[in-house]
Write a protein that holds these residues in place. Structure first.
Motif, short mmCIF file in Angstrom:
data_model
loop_
_atom_site.label_atom_id
_atom_site.label_comp_id
_atom_site.label_asym_id
_atom_site.label_seq_id
_atom_site.Cartn_x
_atom_site.Cartn_y
_atom_site.Cartn_z
N SER A 12 20.68 26.33 50.26
CA SER A 12 20.07 27.01 49.11
C SER A 12 20.98 28.10 48.56
CB SER A 12 18.73 27.63 49.53
OG SER A 12 18.94 28.59 50.57
N GLU A 13 21.98 28.50 49.31
CA GLU A 13 22.90 29.54 48.87
C GLU A 13 24.09 28.96 48.10
OE1 GLU A 13 24.10 31.70 52.28
OE2 GLU A 13 22.10 32.46 52.72
N TYR A 14 24.11 27.63 47.92
CA TYR A 14 25.22 26.99 47.20
C TYR A 14 24.86 26.88 45.72
CZ TYR A 14 28.43 23.46 45.46
OH TYR A 14 29.37 22.79 44.72
N PRO A 15 25.79 27.17 44.77
CA PRO A 15 27.11 27.74 45.05
C PRO A 15 27.00 29.22 45.40
CG PRO A 15 26.79 27.55 42.69
CD PRO A 15 25.59 26.92 43.33
N ALA A 16 27.86 29.67 46.29
CA ALA A 16 27.77 31.04 46.77
C ALA A 16 28.03 32.06 45.67
CB ALA A 16 28.78 31.24 47.91
N GLU A 17 28.92 31.71 44.76
CA GLU A 17 29.28 32.67 43.71
C GLU A 17 29.77 31.90 42.48
OE1 GLU A 17 32.12 36.63 43.24
OE2 GLU A 17 32.56 35.13 44.77
N VAL A 18 29.37 32.34 41.31
CA VAL A 18 29.87 31.74 40.08
C VAL A 18 30.86 32.71 39.44
CG1 VAL A 18 27.82 30.36 39.65
CG2 VAL A 18 27.95 32.68 38.72
N ASP A 19 31.87 32.16 38.78
CA ASP A 19 32.89 33.01 38.18
C ASP A 19 32.37 33.76 36.97
OD1 ASP A 19 34.76 32.32 40.06
OD2 ASP A 19 35.57 30.66 38.90
N LEU A 20 31.59 33.09 36.12
CA LEU A 20 31.07 33.70 34.90
C LEU A 20 29.58 33.43 34.78
CD1 LEU A 20 33.81 32.79 32.25
CD2 LEU A 20 33.47 34.98 33.40
N PRO A 21 28.82 34.38 34.24
CA PRO A 21 27.40 34.14 33.99
C PRO A 21 27.20 33.04 32.94
CG PRO A 21 27.95 36.48 33.80
CD PRO A 21 29.24 35.74 33.87
N ALA A 22 26.02 32.50 32.88
CA ALA A 22 25.71 31.48 31.88
C ALA A 22 25.79 32.07 30.48
CB ALA A 22 24.31 30.93 32.14
N PRO A 23 26.11 31.26 29.47
CA PRO A 23 26.18 31.76 28.09
C PRO A 23 24.86 32.37 27.65
CG PRO A 23 27.11 29.55 28.26
CD PRO A 23 26.45 29.83 29.57
N PHE A 104 41.73 41.33 42.37
CA PHE A 104 40.71 40.39 41.91
C PHE A 104 39.96 39.72 43.07
CE2 PHE A 104 43.42 39.23 37.93
CZ PHE A 104 43.07 40.43 37.34
N ASP A 105 40.58 39.70 44.26
CA ASP A 105 40.14 38.80 45.33
C ASP A 105 40.13 37.38 44.79
OD1 ASP A 105 39.30 38.01 47.84
OD2 ASP A 105 37.18 38.31 47.41
N PHE A 106 41.22 37.04 44.10
CA PHE A 106 41.33 35.77 43.37
C PHE A 106 42.82 35.48 43.26
CE2 PHE A 106 41.33 33.04 39.66
CZ PHE A 106 40.11 32.40 39.68
N ASN A 107 43.27 34.37 43.80
CA ASN A 107 44.69 34.08 43.90
C ASN A 107 45.29 33.71 42.54
OD1 ASN A 107 47.26 33.47 44.75
ND2 ASN A 107 46.69 31.66 45.92
N TYR A 187 40.64 38.24 35.49
CA TYR A 187 40.17 39.35 34.66
C TYR A 187 38.75 39.08 34.16
CZ TYR A 187 44.53 42.00 34.37
OH TYR A 187 45.63 42.78 34.66
N ALA A 188 38.49 37.85 33.73
CA ALA A 188 37.16 37.52 33.20
C ALA A 188 36.08 37.69 34.27
CB ALA A 188 37.16 36.08 32.68
N LYS A 189 36.36 37.19 35.46
CA LYS A 189 35.38 37.25 36.55
C LYS A 189 35.03 38.69 36.90
CE LYS A 189 34.77 35.69 41.35
NZ LYS A 189 35.38 34.92 42.45
N GLN A 190 36.06 39.52 37.03
CA GLN A 190 35.82 40.91 37.43
C GLN A 190 35.18 41.72 36.30
OE1 GLN A 190 36.03 42.02 40.49
NE2 GLN A 190 36.74 40.01 41.14
N ALA A 191 35.55 41.43 35.05
CA ALA A 191 34.93 42.13 33.92
C ALA A 191 33.46 41.75 33.81
CB ALA A 191 35.67 41.79 32.63
N ALA A 192 33.15 40.46 33.97
CA ALA A 192 31.76 40.01 33.89
C ALA A 192 30.90 40.63 34.99
CB ALA A 192 31.70 38.48 33.96
N LYS A 193 31.48 40.80 36.16
CA LYS A 193 30.75 41.44 37.27
C LYS A 193 30.31 42.85 36.91
CE LYS A 193 32.41 39.32 41.55
NZ LYS A 193 33.19 39.57 42.80
N ARG A 194 31.09 43.50 36.04
CA ARG A 194 30.79 44.89 35.68
C ARG A 194 29.96 45.00 34.41
NH1 ARG A 194 35.29 44.67 38.68
NH2 ARG A 194 35.76 46.44 40.02
N GLY A 195 29.49 43.87 33.89
CA GLY A 195 28.57 43.91 32.76
C GLY A 195 29.16 43.52 31.42
#
Length: 413
Positions: A12-23, A104-107, A187-195
Motif C-alpha cells: 500500500s506504500e507503493y509508490p513510495a515517493e513521486v517526483d512531482l505532484p499531479a497537475p 537533491f538526494d537525486f543522482n 530541481y523540479a522535485k525539490q522545488a515542488a516539495k517546498r510548495g
C-alpha cells in the motif's frame, strides 16, 4: 529477489515517493511567475523556496519539463572562460554542480573528466597561455600542456590532422558532464516539495502591463496575476521580449549535435578544437557525441541538416580517423540566443518587476546552479542585483561595457 519485488509492488506504500505532484489548475495569482521550465527556471524556483522562503511561485512551461535547450545540449560543464567576470561566475557554478546530487538526494551523474582544447597555431598557443593564467587567478583549474602530454592523455587522437598539427593544449581539469534531464528533474522535485507549482503545457502568450509594471501573465490556460515575473526561455528569449517592447541585441541560431553507436571506452576527456570547429566526447554508455558551432544564419527552429552533419563529421574524423567506420545513431538541434559579446543577460529589465535570464548562446547548461541562485537572490531582494551577475546587465550594451567571451567556446561560432 523476485518475491521482494512482488511484495514491494503490492504494498500500500507503493509508490513510495513521486517526483512531482499531479497537475492542477492555475491559481488566480502568484508572488513570482517564472516563464520557462528548463534548468534555469526550475533552479530559480528552487533557490527562491529554499533560501528565501518564497513558495507562492508558478513555473510555466509551454511544453514538457526540461524539454527545451536543457534537453538539447551536450551537457558539458566548465569554467575555462576568457574574462575575469566569466571565470568567477562559471567557477562558482562548477563548484555547485559537484554538490547537486547530495543536495537533491537525486543522482545527476556528475562526472569530472577534464576538457582538452587543442591549439593548432602559435597565436592560439599565446592566447591559451593568457587564458590559463586568468583561470588560475580566479579559481579555475586550467593549465597548458605540450604534445607529449596530449598523447598520453588521449592516445587515440590524431596529432597531425591535415594542415593543422596540434602544437599544444589547454587542459581544464574541472571539465565535466552531467545528465541534463536529471539536473532539471532534481530541481523540479525539490522545488515542488517546498510548495512551488510547476505547470507544463502552459504557454505564455502575452502580458498585462500597467504603470510600467507587469500586472498579469496571459497563458493558454488563463490569466494569472503576479508580483513579478522572470523570463528564462533560452532560444525564444527575443520573441517574448518583443511582446514587452524590450530591446536587446539577441539573435537566435540553431546549434546541432549528433551521437554515434556505442564503443568500448576510449576517450575520457572532452576534446575540442576551435580551428576544426568541432568537439568530441564519449558518454558513459559508450556513444560518441560530436558537436560544433552554431549555424551561420538566424532561425527559430530545432531542425537538423545534412550539410552541417557532413561538415562536423569530416572534422571529427580528422581528429579521430577510426570514426569514419562509425554508424550515426541520431542528430538533434537546439536554439542558441546569442549576444554580440557572447555573454548572457541577467538582471533587471526596463520593466520594474520583470527580470531577464537570457542571451546564453551555448553557455546555458553549465551555468544552471549559479544562475538560479543569483536570479533567486535578485528576485527575493526586490531588484538588488548580486555582485556576481552585475557585469551581465542588459544596459552594458548601451554603456559599452561588454563582457567579451568570443572564442571561449569549445568550437568557434
Amino acid at each position: 529477489m523476485p518475491f521482494s519485488l512482488l511484495k514491494y509492488g503490492l504494498s500500500s506504500e507503493y509508490p513510495a515517493e513521486v517526483d512531482l505532484p499531479a497537475p492542477k489548475d492555475l491559481k488566480p495569482s502568484y508572488d513570482v511567475v517564472i516563464i520557462g521550465g528548463g534548468g534555469h527556471g526550475l533552479a530559480t524556483a528552487y533557490y527562491l523556496s529554499k533560501y528565501h522562503g518564497v513558495t507562492n511561485v508558478a513555473v510555466l512551461e509551454k511544453s514538457y519539463l526540461g524539454g527545451g535547450n536543457t534537453a538539447r545540449n551536450t551537457a558539458v560543464i566548465r569554467s575555462n572562460y576568457l574574462t575575469s567576470e566569466g571565470v568567477k561566475f562559471y567557477a562558482e557554478s562548477v563548484r555547485m554542480f559537484k554538490e547537486l546530487s547530495n543536495e537533491f538526494d537525486f543522482n545527476i551523474m556528475y562526472s569530472e573528466r577534464g576538457q582538452l582544447t587543442l591549439a593548432h597555431t602559435d597565436a592560439t598557443v599565446r592566447a591559451f597561455r593568457q587564458r590559463a593564467e586568468v583561470n588560475k587567478h580566479f579559481g579555475g583549474r586550467t593549465e597548458m600542456i605540450d604534445r607529449q602530454q596530449i598523447r598520453e592523455l588521449v592516445p587515440t587522437l590524431n596529432m597531425d590532422p591535415g594542415h593543422l598539427p596540434v602544437l599544444a593544449g589547454l587542459w581544464h581539469i574541472d571539465g565535466a558532464t552531467a545528465r541534463h534531464d536529471a539536473v532539471a528533474w532534481g530541481y523540479a522535485k525539490q522545488a515542488a516539495k517546498r510548495g512551488v507549482e510547476i505547470h507544463q503545457l502552459t504557454e505564455v502568450q502575452d502580458f498585462v502591463v500597467e504603470n510600467g509594471r507587469i500586472k498579469a501573465v496571459k497563458t493558454n490556460r488563463g490569466t494569472v496575476q503576479c508580483g513579478c515575473a522572470v523570463q528564462a526561455i533560452a532560444g525564444a528569449s527575443s520573441l517574448l521580449m518583443n511582446k514587452l517592447g524590450i530591446r536587446a541585441p539577441i539573435h537566435t541560431y540553431p546549434l546541432q549535435a549528433m551521437v554515434t553507436q556505442p564503443f568500448k571506452p576510449f576517450l575520457d576527456p572532452l576534446v575540442s578544437s576551435s580551428a576544426l570547429h568541432c568537439y568530441v566526447q564519449q558518454t558513459g554508455r559508450g556513444e560518441v557525441v560530436i558537436g560544433g558551432g552554431s549555424d551561420p544564419y538566424p532561425l527559430y527552429n530545432t531542425r537538423s541538416t545534412l550539410e552541417l552533419k557532413e561538415g562536423l563529421l569530416a572534422h571529427a574524423i580528422e581528429m579521430f580517423p577510426f570514426l569514419a567506420n562509425a554508424r550515426l545513431m541520431r542528430q538533434w538541434a537546439g536554439m542558441t540566443d546569442m549576444t554580440p559579446d557572447y555573454s548572457p543577460i541577467m538582471g533587471r529589465s526596463p520593466i520594474d518587476n520583470y527580470y531577464l535570464d537570457a542571451g546564453w548562446g551555448t553557455w546555458g547548461f553549465k551555468s544552471t546552479p549559479i544562475c538560479g541562485k543569483t536570479m533567486a537572490e535578485l528576485v527575493a531582494s526586490g531588484g538588488k542585483t548580486p555582485a556576481l551577475i552585475a557585469p551581465f546587465a542588459l544596459e552594458r550594451f548601451s554603456t559599452f561595457q561588454q563582457v567579451n567571451e568570443m572564442g571561449a567556446t569549445a568550437a568557434s561560432h
